[in-house]
Design an enzyme around this catalytic site. Structure first.
Site, PDB file in Angstrom:
ATOM      1  N   ILE A 199       0.825  -1.202   0.000  1.00  0.00           N
ATOM      2  CA  ILE A 199       0.000   0.000   0.000  1.00  0.00           C
ATOM      3  C   ILE A 199       0.863   1.257   0.000  1.00  0.00           C
ATOM      4  O   ILE A 199       0.428   2.325  -0.434  1.00  0.00           O
ATOM      5  CB  ILE A 199      -0.965  -0.021   1.212  1.00  0.00           C
ATOM      6  CG1 ILE A 199      -2.143   0.942   0.986  1.00  0.00           C
ATOM      7  CG2 ILE A 199      -0.224   0.303   2.503  1.00  0.00           C
ATOM      8  CD1 ILE A 199      -3.257   0.772   1.993  1.00  0.00           C
ATOM      9  N   ASP A 200       2.121   1.120   0.460  1.00  0.00           N
ATOM     10  CA  ASP A 200       3.018   2.277   0.537  1.00  0.00           C
ATOM     11  C   ASP A 200       3.648   2.644  -0.800  1.00  0.00           C
ATOM     12  O   ASP A 200       4.351   3.652  -0.895  1.00  0.00           O
ATOM     13  CB  ASP A 200       4.150   2.001   1.535  1.00  0.00           C
ATOM     14  CG  ASP A 200       3.655   1.892   2.962  1.00  0.00           C
ATOM     15  OD1 ASP A 200       2.512   2.300   3.222  1.00  0.00           O
ATOM     16  OD2 ASP A 200       4.411   1.389   3.818  1.00  0.00           O
TER      17      ASP A 200
END
Length: 542
Positions: free
Chosen positions: A279-280
């Site tokens: 997600i980063d």
């Protein structure tokens, strides 16, 4: 025609294998990566069919047991960083006609097959006389496949933290295998890597996964840690699995690489395919990771709420903590998209609180001018500052991820203490939407992206490729060697134009102290004269 003399690609002097993977051990590779006999000096037009190149490399790579890097060279500085293929170690496998040839949805498409020579450049901006550079193999369906439908038994596993789009990837893998290649059975491995040997599998069909993309999370569960290469491969072999689709971050892909190497050592016809998940957005090489767009969109809701709270109170301050353990992409893009943020703090850009040019001075000025402000901080920002007044940062979770101290709460207390000491009234609201963002279903853009990634993974496995990740590079889907994904993280470059755009949008200081500036100047003055760098095949070494 002979190609140019072979030289290893220039690589960083110190390549770190990151410490947050789900595999059993971590190692640091010092010095350049080994380029073994698998690096073959072949001019592209010497072998117009790259399949012929595969047969040549297979002979040279057997002694390496899959640990070498498959690199092919062509004219004008062309280098293909290829991915492994079954024929590298199983040279006599039969091939079959791709069933897509008779598929009603695909048989009318012009130029649907991907040419074996097609590749995608890592760098698309070139000067007049620069070499063509490093390329990756283009993803997509091939005319010949190495599996018949009735022999395929694939499995899917998700590892690590949650991310928008996991269920979409699972759905599209299942539906793609069934509908494109007529596969009749797909297994789901429950709860991550340890599910291979400690839990039952679940059978998945297009009907059972039909609407899972509308929900967040992963229907087959996930976990951190639990990687045991021997146990996992034993289980794969016992169950007769011959395609393994592994969804996870750089650490998970390190584990996938270990699985591929063991499978190759045993001489098994099993395709191992990674689908990068973070997600980063900190996976190297690829344009972006799936779920990132959804995360940035959802982060807007938290920023909007913080802005409403801030402008409604006297000297209102909205503080929002977003995800970003090592990379601040979500915070940066959410800030740029919002235009309501006055200051963005990320792990890549150190900051300080007190003194001239510090955060507190900027906050006082902004509150005096506008009466309110919004601060966005990534979870990995300011960890050194917190460590000076809190416990050590050396503890880690089951995946090896460093456990971070809460920058949001720490910064809230520091801000309140500063303004209280100056007898200035503030109204601070702290919002942490981290787990809300992780748990949402993917948006429309990510749903399409997940579909393309899943289909690319299936096409690659059916065509006999193995030991690779799928990903979009410069707008084209590619097959990426595992080592490219796991050797380093993607991070925000604070000397890049994108970070400059953010600073221009927020009007925040760069937070470089006078001491930093003086030390930088002193370093420049005492630096010895630069030595010209060596040039290898037209490229400067590092």
């Amino acid at each position: 025609m002979e190609g140019p003399p072979f030289s290893p690609l220039p690589l960083p002097d110190d390549i770190q294998v990151e410490n947050d993977h789900d595999s059993p051990t971590t190692q640091q590779l010092v010095g350049s990566l080994p380029f073994s006999a698998t690096c073959i000096r072949i001019a592209r037009d010497s072998y117009p069919n790259l399949r012929a190149m595969r047969s040549v490399t297979s002979m040279a790579s057997l002694s390496d047991e899959g640990t070498g890097y498959k690199t092919l060279e062509g004219e004008y500085g062309y280098v293909l960083e290829d991915v492994p293929h079954f024929t590298d170690y199983l040279p006599d496998l039969p091939t079959f006609t791709n069933p897509l040839q008779n598929h009603p949805a695909y048989k009318t498409v012009k130029q649907y097959w991907v040419n074996d020579e097609d590749s995608v450049p890592l760098k698309i901006v070139h000067g007049l006389n620069t070499p063509r550079g490093v390329h990756l193999r283009r993803a997509g369906p091939r005319q010949k496949v190495y599996f018949e439908a009735d022999e395929v038994l694939p499995c899917i596993v998700t590892c690590g933290g949650l991310c928008p789009g996991l269920n979409t990837v699972i759905r599209e893998l299942v539906c793609g295998l069934f509908h494109m290649y007529n596969v009749t059975k797909v297994l789901g491995i429950e709860r991550g890597y340890k599910g291979f040997y400690s839990r039952n599998t679940v059978e998945m069909t297009p009907k059972s996964v039909n609407d899972i993309h509308k929900r967040g999370g992963t229907v087959i569960g996930t976990s951190r840690g639990g990687h045991d290469t021997i146990k996992i491969v034993d289980n794969i072999q016992d169950k007769g699995i011959n395609q393994v689709y592994i969804i996870g971050g750089d650490g998970t892909q390190k584990g996938a690489s270990d699985i591929y190497k063991e499978i190759r050592r045993r001489g098994l016809k099993v395709a191992v395919v990674g689908i990068p998940k973070t997600i980063d957005n900190d996976i190297a090489v690829i344009d972006k990771s799936f779920g990132f767009d959804s995360a940035v969109t959802e982060a807007q809701r938290a920023i909007n709420a913080a802005h409403v709270e801030a402008e409604s109170g006297e000297n209102g301050i909205g503080l929002v903590k977003l995800m970003g353990r090592y990379s601040g992409f979500i915070a940066m893009y959410a800030t740029l998209a919002s235009r309501d943020v006055d200051c963005c703090l990320i792990p890549e850009s150190p900051f300080y609180l007190e003194g001239k040019g510090g955060l507190f001075e900027f906050m006082e000025k902004r509150l005096k001018e506008y009466g309110h402000m919004v601060i966005v901080v990534a979870e990995g920002a300011g960890q050194k500052l917190i460590a000076q007044s809190a416990q050590s940062m050396d503890t880690a979770d089951a995946s090896g991820n460093r456990l971070l101290l809460d920058i949001g709460l720490w910064l809230s207390h520091k801000i309140k203490g500063h303004f209280s000491s100056r007898k200035i009234t503030i109204n601070l609201k702290y919002i942490d939407p981290t787990y809300m963002i992780r748990a949402i279903p993917s948006n429309a853009s990510d749903n399409v992206y997940c579909t393309l990634l899943s289909h690319s993974a299936i096409h690659g496995a059916m065509a006999g490729y193995t030991g690779f990740c799928v990903g979009q590079v410069n707008g084209r889907h590619t097959y990426i060697p595992f080592h490219r994904v796991i050797q380093k993280r993607n991070k925000v470059c604070i000397t890049d134009r994108m970070w400059a755009r953010l600073l221009s949008s927020t009007n925040q200081p760069s937070f470089f102290s006078l001491k930093d500036v003086e030390e930088s100047k002193q370093s420049e003055m005492t630096k010895p004269p630069s030595v010209p760098k060596l040039t290898i095949n037209g490229e400067k070494s590092h």
